[in-house]
Design a protein around this motif. Sequence first.
Motif, mmCIF file in Angstrom:
data_model
loop_
_atom_site.group_PDB
_atom_site.id
_atom_site.type_symbol
_atom_site.label_atom_id
_atom_site.label_comp_id
_atom_site.label_asym_id
_atom_site.label_seq_id
_atom_site.Cartn_x
_atom_site.Cartn_y
_atom_site.Cartn_z
ATOM 1 N N ASP A 152 11.593 -2.327 3.030
ATOM 2 C CA ASP A 152 10.807 -1.219 3.535
ATOM 3 C C ASP A 152 10.499 -1.372 5.008
ATOM 4 O O ASP A 152 9.743 -0.604 5.560
ATOM 5 C CB ASP A 152 9.498 -1.123 2.754
ATOM 6 N N VAL A 153 11.047 -2.340 5.667
ATOM 7 C CA VAL A 153 10.911 -2.455 7.112
ATOM 8 C C VAL A 153 12.157 -1.868 7.724
ATOM 9 O O VAL A 153 13.245 -2.363 7.537
ATOM 10 C CB VAL A 153 10.754 -3.932 7.526
ATOM 11 N N ARG A 154 12.003 -0.780 8.444
ATOM 12 C CA ARG A 154 13.177 -0.115 9.021
ATOM 13 C C ARG A 154 13.118 -0.242 10.519
ATOM 14 O O ARG A 154 12.082 -0.114 11.141
ATOM 15 C CB ARG A 154 13.197 1.368 8.606
ATOM 16 N N SER A 155 14.264 -0.489 11.098
ATOM 17 C CA SER A 155 14.391 -0.577 12.550
ATOM 18 C C SER A 155 15.152 0.620 13.046
ATOM 19 O O SER A 155 16.219 0.927 12.548
ATOM 20 C CB SER A 155 15.117 -1.868 12.940
ATOM 21 N N ARG A 156 14.618 1.279 14.040
ATOM 22 C CA ARG A 156 15.276 2.485 14.550
ATOM 23 C C ARG A 156 16.120 2.140 15.754
ATOM 24 O O ARG A 156 15.755 1.313 16.546
ATOM 25 C CB ARG A 156 14.239 3.513 14.948
ATOM 26 N N TYR B 26 0.820 -1.215 0.000
ATOM 27 C CA TYR B 26 0.000 0.000 0.000
ATOM 28 C C TYR B 26 0.851 1.260 0.000
ATOM 29 O O TYR B 26 0.352 2.342 0.305
ATOM 30 C CB TYR B 26 -0.942 -0.008 1.211
ATOM 31 N N GLY B 27 2.143 1.120 -0.311
ATOM 32 C CA GLY B 27 3.016 2.275 -0.395
ATOM 33 C C GLY B 27 3.408 2.857 0.947
ATOM 34 O O GLY B 27 3.840 4.009 1.013
ATOM 35 N N GLY B 28 3.273 2.101 2.027
ATOM 36 C CA GLY B 28 3.584 2.591 3.358
ATOM 37 C C GLY B 28 4.903 2.061 3.881
ATOM 38 O O GLY B 28 5.619 1.315 3.208
ATOM 39 N N THR B 29 5.207 2.445 5.109
ATOM 40 C CA THR B 29 6.444 2.018 5.761
ATOM 41 C C THR B 29 6.137 1.606 7.191
ATOM 42 O O THR B 29 5.161 2.063 7.794
ATOM 43 C CB THR B 29 7.497 3.143 5.777
ATOM 44 N N VAL B 30 7.014 0.751 7.719
ATOM 45 C CA VAL B 30 6.930 0.309 9.109
ATOM 46 C C VAL B 30 8.296 0.521 9.742
ATOM 47 O O VAL B 30 9.317 0.158 9.160
ATOM 48 C CB VAL B 30 6.528 -1.181 9.213
ATOM 49 N N THR B 31 8.295 1.130 10.926
ATOM 50 C CA THR B 31 9.513 1.220 11.716
ATOM 51 C C THR B 31 9.259 0.547 13.049
ATOM 52 O O THR B 31 8.159 0.642 13.602
ATOM 53 C CB THR B 31 9.937 2.693 11.955
ATOM 54 N N ALA B 32 10.257 -0.157 13.555
ATOM 55 C CA ALA B 32 10.117 -0.881 14.816
ATOM 56 C C ALA B 32 11.435 -0.836 15.556
ATOM 57 O O ALA B 32 12.494 -1.038 14.959
ATOM 58 C CB ALA B 32 9.703 -2.335 14.561
ATOM 59 N N GLY B 33 11.379 -0.572 16.839
ATOM 60 C CA GLY B 33 12.608 -0.526 17.611
ATOM 61 C C GLY B 33 12.361 -0.077 19.030
ATOM 62 O O GLY B 33 11.250 0.341 19.388
ATOM 63 N N PRO B 34 13.386 -0.161 19.874
ATOM 64 C CA PRO B 34 13.247 0.256 21.270
ATOM 65 C C PRO B 34 13.006 1.760 21.374
ATOM 66 O O PRO B 34 13.475 2.548 20.547
ATOM 67 C CB PRO B 34 14.599 -0.134 21.887
ATOM 68 N N ARG B 35 12.302 2.165 22.413
ATOM 69 C CA ARG B 35 12.067 3.579 22.697
ATOM 70 C C ARG B 35 13.192 4.124 23.566
ATOM 71 O O ARG B 35 13.780 3.387 24.363
ATOM 72 C CB ARG B 35 10.725 3.752 23.396
#
Length: 436
Positions: free
Chosen positions: A432-436, A393-402
Motif C-alpha cells: 500500500d505504499v505507492r511511489s509516483r 487505518y485503511g489509508g494510503t501513502v504516496t511518495a515521489g519527486p514533484r
Amino acid sequence: MRAGFGFLGKLTGRYRSLLVDSLLALGYAGAGLLLGQEQPPVGWQPVDGLGAVLTALVGLVLLARRIAPVGVFATSSALWILFIACGYWPVINSMPPLLGLYTVAATRLLRTSLVCATVVAGTWVYAGLGNADNSSMPTVLAQAVLFPAVVFVVGRGSGRLAERNRQFAELTFQLRRQQEEIARQALTEERVRIARELHDVVAHHMSVISLQAGMASYVFPTNPAVSRQALDTIARTSREALEEMRRMLVLLRVGQEGPPEAEAEAETGVGVDYAADDQPEDGGAYAPAPGLDLLDRLLERVRGAGVRATMEVVGSPTPLPQGMALCVFRVIQEALTNVLKHAGPTRAAVTIRYESRAVVVSVTDEGGDDPLPDKVITRGHGLIGMGERAKIYGGTVTAGPRPLGGFEVRLVLPIPTDGDRPDTLPTPGLGDVRSR
C-alpha cells in the motif's frame, strides 16, 4: 515460485543453446557440401561420396560442442585429418575444428586450449606438406599460426567475459537476498515500533476508562447526569481501545507469519532517520503517544535545523481517534526528517486537509539548493513505516519527486464513523505504499 521460474529459465536457455548448435552444425555441414561441389585447387581431388560423408560428420559433430568441448574438438580434428589424408581440399572442413578450438579456449584451462591450438596448427602444416608442389609454404605457415592464434585469443576473451558475467549474476543474486533480508528486518522493526505505540494508546484509553469509572461511581448518588456522561465516555473510549487492540494484534500476527510483500520488488522511496520521540514532559506509564497537538513543537525543531517549514490546516478540524492522530503525526515527522536528511536547508510545507470522509496530509519541499545529480533515491525504513501506519487505518501513502522539483509525501486516511467501523481490519504490508 522463484525457484520454478529459475528452473524454467535454465530449461529455456538449454533449448536455445541446442537450437543454436543445431543450426551451426547443419550450416557448416551444408556449406562444406556446397563447397565440395566446386572444382578444388590443383593437387586436390574432388569430393566424392566418402568425402561428402566425412564433411557431414565433421559438421554434425558440433551438436555436442557445449557438452564435451574437448571430445568434439578431438573428433572433428580426427575427421578433418582423415579428410586431408584422403586427398581432399582441407579448407572445406577447416571451420568446424576452428569452432571446436574456440569452444575449448572459452570453457577449458589454458593448457588444454594451447594443446588444441597446436593440433590445429599442426594439421594445417600437414595439409600444406601433403600438397607441397602446389602450395606456398610461407603462406601455409602464416595461416597455421594466424588462424589458430586469433581463434584462441577470441575464445579466451569470451571465456573470461562469461565468467565475469556469471560472477556478476551471483553477486547480484546475493545482493538481492541481502536487500530482502534488510527489508524484512526493517518491516519487523517498524511493526514492533507501531505495536509499542498502539500499546501506549490502549494504555491511555484504559487510564481514561479507570478515571471515568471512578468518577461515575463517586458522583452517582448525587449527580446522575454527570455519572451518565462519564459512562458514555467509558463506552466511547472502550470502543476505541478495542479497535486499537485489534489493529495491534493483526500487526503482530502478520509479523510472526512473515510478510510476503518483503519479497516483492520494492517501490522507490527515501530513507529516514527517526527523530527523538515527542513524549509529553509529564509523561509516564499512562501518558498519551504524540498527537497533532505536538506538531507546533515538531515544526519549531525543524525550523531550528534550517528548514523553513510552514503548516496550513484546511477545512474544519475533525477529532481523530488517538491512534489515527498518532499515524498522522509520525508520517509528518518522518517526511520532515527526510527533508532534513536529503534536501538540507530548503522550504517545506505541511498541509492538513479535512474532507467530509477523509483527512489528507501532504508534506512537500522545494529540494536542495545544490542537488546531487548522481545521488540515488533508495528505499529506507521511513517509507516502510509510513505504509504500515497508513495501512492499518485503511489509508494510503504516496511518495515521489514533484514535477517542478522537490519531493512530496501524501497521506490519505478515511475518517471512521460510528456506522462504518469495519469488522475486520486490513492486513498491513508494503503493497500500500505507492511511489509516483
